[in-house]
Design a protein around this motif. Structure first.
Motif, PDB file in Angstrom:
ATOM      1  N   VAL A 131      -9.101   4.087 -16.180  1.00  0.00           N
ATOM      2  CA  VAL A 131      -9.496   2.675 -16.200  1.00  0.00           C
ATOM      3  C   VAL A 131      -8.491   1.854 -17.010  1.00  0.00           C
ATOM      4  O   VAL A 131      -8.079   0.759 -16.600  1.00  0.00           O
ATOM      5  CB  VAL A 131     -10.914   2.513 -16.779  1.00  0.00           C
ATOM      6  N   GLY A 132      -8.084   2.387 -18.162  1.00  0.00           N
ATOM      7  CA  GLY A 132      -7.098   1.681 -18.981  1.00  0.00           C
ATOM      8  C   GLY A 132      -5.779   1.498 -18.256  1.00  0.00           C
ATOM      9  O   GLY A 132      -5.148   0.440 -18.335  1.00  0.00           O
ATOM     10  N   VAL A 133      -5.363   2.523 -17.512  1.00  0.00           N
ATOM     11  CA  VAL A 133      -4.130   2.438 -16.734  1.00  0.00           C
ATOM     12  C   VAL A 133      -4.234   1.353 -15.669  1.00  0.00           C
ATOM     13  O   VAL A 133      -3.309   0.555 -15.456  1.00  0.00           O
ATOM     14  CB  VAL A 133      -3.816   3.813 -16.094  1.00  0.00           C
ATOM     15  N   VAL A 134      -5.391   1.302 -14.987  1.00  0.00           N
ATOM     16  CA  VAL A 134      -5.594   0.289 -13.943  1.00  0.00           C
ATOM     17  C   VAL A 134      -5.605  -1.108 -14.551  1.00  0.00           C
ATOM     18  O   VAL A 134      -5.002  -2.050 -14.009  1.00  0.00           O
ATOM     19  CB  VAL A 134      -6.896   0.566 -13.175  1.00  0.00           C
ATOM     20  N   VAL A 135      -6.285  -1.268 -15.695  1.00  0.00           N
ATOM     21  CA  VAL A 135      -6.354  -2.579 -16.346  1.00  0.00           C
ATOM     22  C   VAL A 135      -4.960  -3.048 -16.746  1.00  0.00           C
ATOM     23  O   VAL A 135      -4.573  -4.198 -16.487  1.00  0.00           O
ATOM     24  CB  VAL A 135      -7.284  -2.522 -17.575  1.00  0.00           C
ATOM     25  N   LEU A 136      -4.187  -2.162 -17.371  1.00  0.00           N
ATOM     26  CA  LEU A 136      -2.834  -2.545 -17.764  1.00  0.00           C
ATOM     27  C   LEU A 136      -1.961  -2.783 -16.526  1.00  0.00           C
ATOM     28  O   LEU A 136      -1.084  -3.652 -16.531  1.00  0.00           O
ATOM     29  CB  LEU A 136      -2.203  -1.460 -18.631  1.00  0.00           C
ATOM     30  N   GLY A 137      -2.197  -1.998 -15.484  1.00  0.00           N
ATOM     31  CA  GLY A 137      -1.390  -2.149 -14.283  1.00  0.00           C
ATOM     32  C   GLY A 137      -1.561  -3.504 -13.616  1.00  0.00           C
ATOM     33  O   GLY A 137      -0.673  -3.965 -12.911  1.00  0.00           O
ATOM     34  N   ARG A 138      -2.708  -4.150 -13.836  1.00  0.00           N
ATOM     35  CA  ARG A 138      -2.952  -5.466 -13.251  1.00  0.00           C
ATOM     36  C   ARG A 138      -2.605  -6.606 -14.205  1.00  0.00           C
ATOM     37  O   ARG A 138      -2.807  -7.774 -13.864  1.00  0.00           O
ATOM     38  CB  ARG A 138      -4.429  -5.562 -12.842  1.00  0.00           C
ATOM     39  N   GLU A 165       0.826  -1.204   0.000  1.00  0.00           N
ATOM     40  CA  GLU A 165       0.000   0.000   0.000  1.00  0.00           C
ATOM     41  C   GLU A 165       0.863   1.258   0.000  1.00  0.00           C
ATOM     42  O   GLU A 165       0.509   2.268  -0.613  1.00  0.00           O
ATOM     43  CB  GLU A 165      -0.935   0.000   1.209  1.00  0.00           C
ATOM     44  N   GLU A 166       2.008   1.199   0.671  1.00  0.00           N
ATOM     45  CA  GLU A 166       2.912   2.343   0.695  1.00  0.00           C
ATOM     46  C   GLU A 166       3.401   2.683  -0.711  1.00  0.00           C
ATOM     47  O   GLU A 166       3.470   3.853  -1.092  1.00  0.00           O
ATOM     48  CB  GLU A 166       4.111   2.051   1.595  1.00  0.00           C
ATOM     49  N   ALA A 167       3.709   1.669  -1.505  1.00  0.00           N
ATOM     50  CA  ALA A 167       4.186   1.906  -2.864  1.00  0.00           C
ATOM     51  C   ALA A 167       3.159   2.674  -3.680  1.00  0.00           C
ATOM     52  O   ALA A 167       3.493   3.601  -4.429  1.00  0.00           O
ATOM     53  CB  ALA A 167       4.508   0.575  -3.541  1.00  0.00           C
ATOM     54  N   THR A 168       1.881   2.312  -3.556  1.00  0.00           N
ATOM     55  CA  THR A 168       0.836   2.977  -4.327  1.00  0.00           C
ATOM     56  C   THR A 168       0.721   4.444  -3.936  1.00  0.00           C
ATOM     57  O   THR A 168       0.627   5.323  -4.805  1.00  0.00           O
ATOM     58  CB  THR A 168      -0.519   2.268  -4.110  1.00  0.00           C
ATOM     59  N   LEU A 169       0.729   4.730  -2.638  1.00  0.00           N
ATOM     60  CA  LEU A 169       0.595   6.123  -2.194  1.00  0.00           C
ATOM     61  C   LEU A 169       1.829   6.950  -2.551  1.00  0.00           C
ATOM     62  O   LEU A 169       1.711   8.132  -2.915  1.00  0.00           O
ATOM     63  CB  LEU A 169       0.332   6.177  -0.693  1.00  0.00           C
ATOM     64  N   ALA A 227       9.616  -0.755  -2.988  1.00  0.00           N
ATOM     65  CA  ALA A 227       8.717  -1.298  -1.970  1.00  0.00           C
ATOM     66  C   ALA A 227       7.857  -2.442  -2.475  1.00  0.00           C
ATOM     67  O   ALA A 227       7.499  -3.340  -1.710  1.00  0.00           O
ATOM     68  CB  ALA A 227       7.822  -0.179  -1.421  1.00  0.00           C
ATOM     69  N   ALA A 228       7.495  -2.417  -3.768  1.00  0.00           N
ATOM     70  CA  ALA A 228       6.515  -3.395  -4.252  1.00  0.00           C
ATOM     71  C   ALA A 228       6.668  -3.560  -5.760  1.00  0.00           C
ATOM     72  O   ALA A 228       7.337  -2.756  -6.426  1.00  0.00           O
ATOM     73  CB  ALA A 228       5.102  -2.940  -3.904  1.00  0.00           C
ATOM     74  N   PRO A 229       6.044  -4.592  -6.337  1.00  0.00           N
ATOM     75  CA  PRO A 229       6.097  -4.800  -7.775  1.00  0.00           C
ATOM     76  C   PRO A 229       5.557  -3.605  -8.558  1.00  0.00           C
ATOM     77  O   PRO A 229       4.800  -2.783  -8.041  1.00  0.00           O
ATOM     78  CB  PRO A 229       5.210  -6.033  -7.985  1.00  0.00           C
ATOM     79  N   LEU A 230       5.922  -3.546  -9.817  1.00  0.00           N
ATOM     80  CA  LEU A 230       5.593  -2.403 -10.658  1.00  0.00           C
ATOM     81  C   LEU A 230       4.096  -2.167 -10.752  1.00  0.00           C
ATOM     82  O   LEU A 230       3.647  -1.020 -10.842  1.00  0.00           O
ATOM     83  CB  LEU A 230       6.185  -2.621 -12.056  1.00  0.00           C
ATOM     84  N   ARG A 231       3.311  -3.217 -10.725  1.00  0.00           N
ATOM     85  CA  ARG A 231       1.862  -3.061 -10.882  1.00  0.00           C
ATOM     86  C   ARG A 231       1.239  -2.324  -9.709  1.00  0.00           C
ATOM     87  O   ARG A 231       0.116  -1.840  -9.815  1.00  0.00           O
ATOM     88  CB  ARG A 231       1.208  -4.427 -11.056  1.00  0.00           C
ATOM     89  N   MET A 232       1.949  -2.241  -8.573  1.00  0.00           N
ATOM     90  CA  MET A 232       1.427  -1.513  -7.420  1.00  0.00           C
ATOM     91  C   MET A 232       1.730  -0.021  -7.489  1.00  0.00           C
ATOM     92  O   MET A 232       1.141   0.759  -6.737  1.00  0.00           O
ATOM     93  CB  MET A 232       2.017  -2.085  -6.125  1.00  0.00           C
ATOM     94  N   SER A 233       2.645   0.397  -8.355  1.00  0.00           N
ATOM     95  CA  SER A 233       3.069   1.798  -8.362  1.00  0.00           C
ATOM     96  C   SER A 233       2.850   2.511  -9.689  1.00  0.00           C
ATOM     97  O   SER A 233       2.350   3.646  -9.706  1.00  0.00           O
ATOM     98  CB  SER A 233       4.553   1.895  -7.975  1.00  0.00           C
ATOM     99  N   LEU A 234       3.207   1.873 -10.801  1.00  0.00           N
ATOM    100  CA  LEU A 234       3.171   2.574 -12.079  1.00  0.00           C
ATOM    101  C   LEU A 234       1.771   3.029 -12.487  1.00  0.00           C
ATOM    102  O   LEU A 234       1.624   4.150 -12.999  1.00  0.00           O
ATOM    103  CB  LEU A 234       3.799   1.709 -13.176  1.00  0.00           C
TER     104      LEU A 234
END
Length: 283
Positions: free
Chosen positions: A268-275, A158-162, A219-226
């Motif tokens: 939405v597209g960013v979130v979809v690609l991020g996962r 969660e820290e990585a996302t913030l 802190a975390a994998p790329l999908r949690m931050s980018l």
């Protein structure tokens, strides 16, 4: 056309640079999180240096795009950096793009097109007073600081996302101040521009943003931050441009509806690609 090509080239370099930086940052000691020592450790890693070279190239291209076009035009195009990050990550992981990947790419492309076509971004609006300018800058910087403060109390994922959200806000502000610097150069010349505070604030924000991004990558994998970084930057940049640069977009009900839909599609597209599994998901 030059603005489009420069912005897309910047997005490409930024996306490639982010993947390479995260690939290196995940190997850094966890005790260096949010410490300047982290950058010193990363400087010893060739893949991180290559990622920084790509990022610098992206920053230069985005600055050139901002010198010729409005922030409200350039920012949505920079959001496509995640698409380029996906392409490199796909090569690293060997994962196919698949249906969800193509949906994410299409959402970002359609969102950018809808926002630009409906908003018809233009510059040259009336100037604003210092009070409004500093109010907008203070709001964005304050939000970023609050996100960092909250992030320090959360688990690493969660820290990585913030942290990435905070960096995205600062990078959006940096883009707006980059445009302000070029406006000063056009109006008063380079000497007067570099005697003002804007160019040095751009550099300072860039350094702080770099620390936040590398800490998020560590802190975390790329999908949690980018995805968070990619979504926050255009929103903050457009808000700053409209707030104190005089950028204008169409404000008819239909235009606002399409602009909102376009920005929502980008997010939405960013979130979809991020996962997407192509983005590195393991430490």
């Amino acid at each position: 056309m030059a603005v489009f090509l420069l912005a897309l080239g910047a997005a490409c370099c930024l996306g490639l640079g982010f993947v390479l930086q995260q690939h290196a940052a995940q190997r850094a000691p966890k005790g260096d999180l949010l410490r300047w020592r982290l950058l010193l450790d990363l400087m010893r890693m060739p893949d991180w240096l290559l990622g920084i070279a790509f990022m610098i190239a992206g920053q230069v291209l985005s600055a050139l795009a901002l010198s010729q076009g409005e922030v409200t035009l350039v920012e949505p195009l920079l959001a496509t950096n995640l698409v380029w990050a996906m392409l490199l990550a796909r090569r690293i992981t060997g994962t196919r793009l698949g249906r969800s990947g193509w949906i994410g790419v299409a959402m970002i492309a359609l969102g950018v097109t809808a926002f630009i076509a409906a908003g018809q971004p233009q510059g040259g609006g009336p100037g604003v007073g210092p009070l409004r300018q500093w109010l907008v800058i203070g709001t964005v910087a304050g939000l970023a600081l609050a996100l960092v403060s909250v992030a320090r109390r959360l688990p690493l994922f969660e820290e990585a996302t913030l942290l990435a959200l905070a960096a995205g806000l600062l990078y959006g502000l940096q883009d707006a101040l980059t445009r302000a610097t070029f406006d000063l150069i056009d109006q008063h010349g380079a000497t007067a521009a570099f005697a003002s505070w804007q160019p040095y604030t751009v550099i300072g924000i860039g350094v702080v943003g770099l620390l936040l991004v590398q800490s998020a990558f560590e802190a975390a994998p790329l999908r949690m931050s980018l995805p968070a970084l990619t979504a926050a930057q255009p929103l903050a940049g457009i808000a700053c441009a409209v707030g104190f640069l005089g950028d204008r977009v169409r404000i008819t009900p239909a235009a606002l509806a399409w602009q909102s839909a376009g920005m929502a599609a980008i997010v939405v597209g960013v979130v979809v690609l991020g996962r997407h599994p192509a983005l590195p998901g393991t430490k």
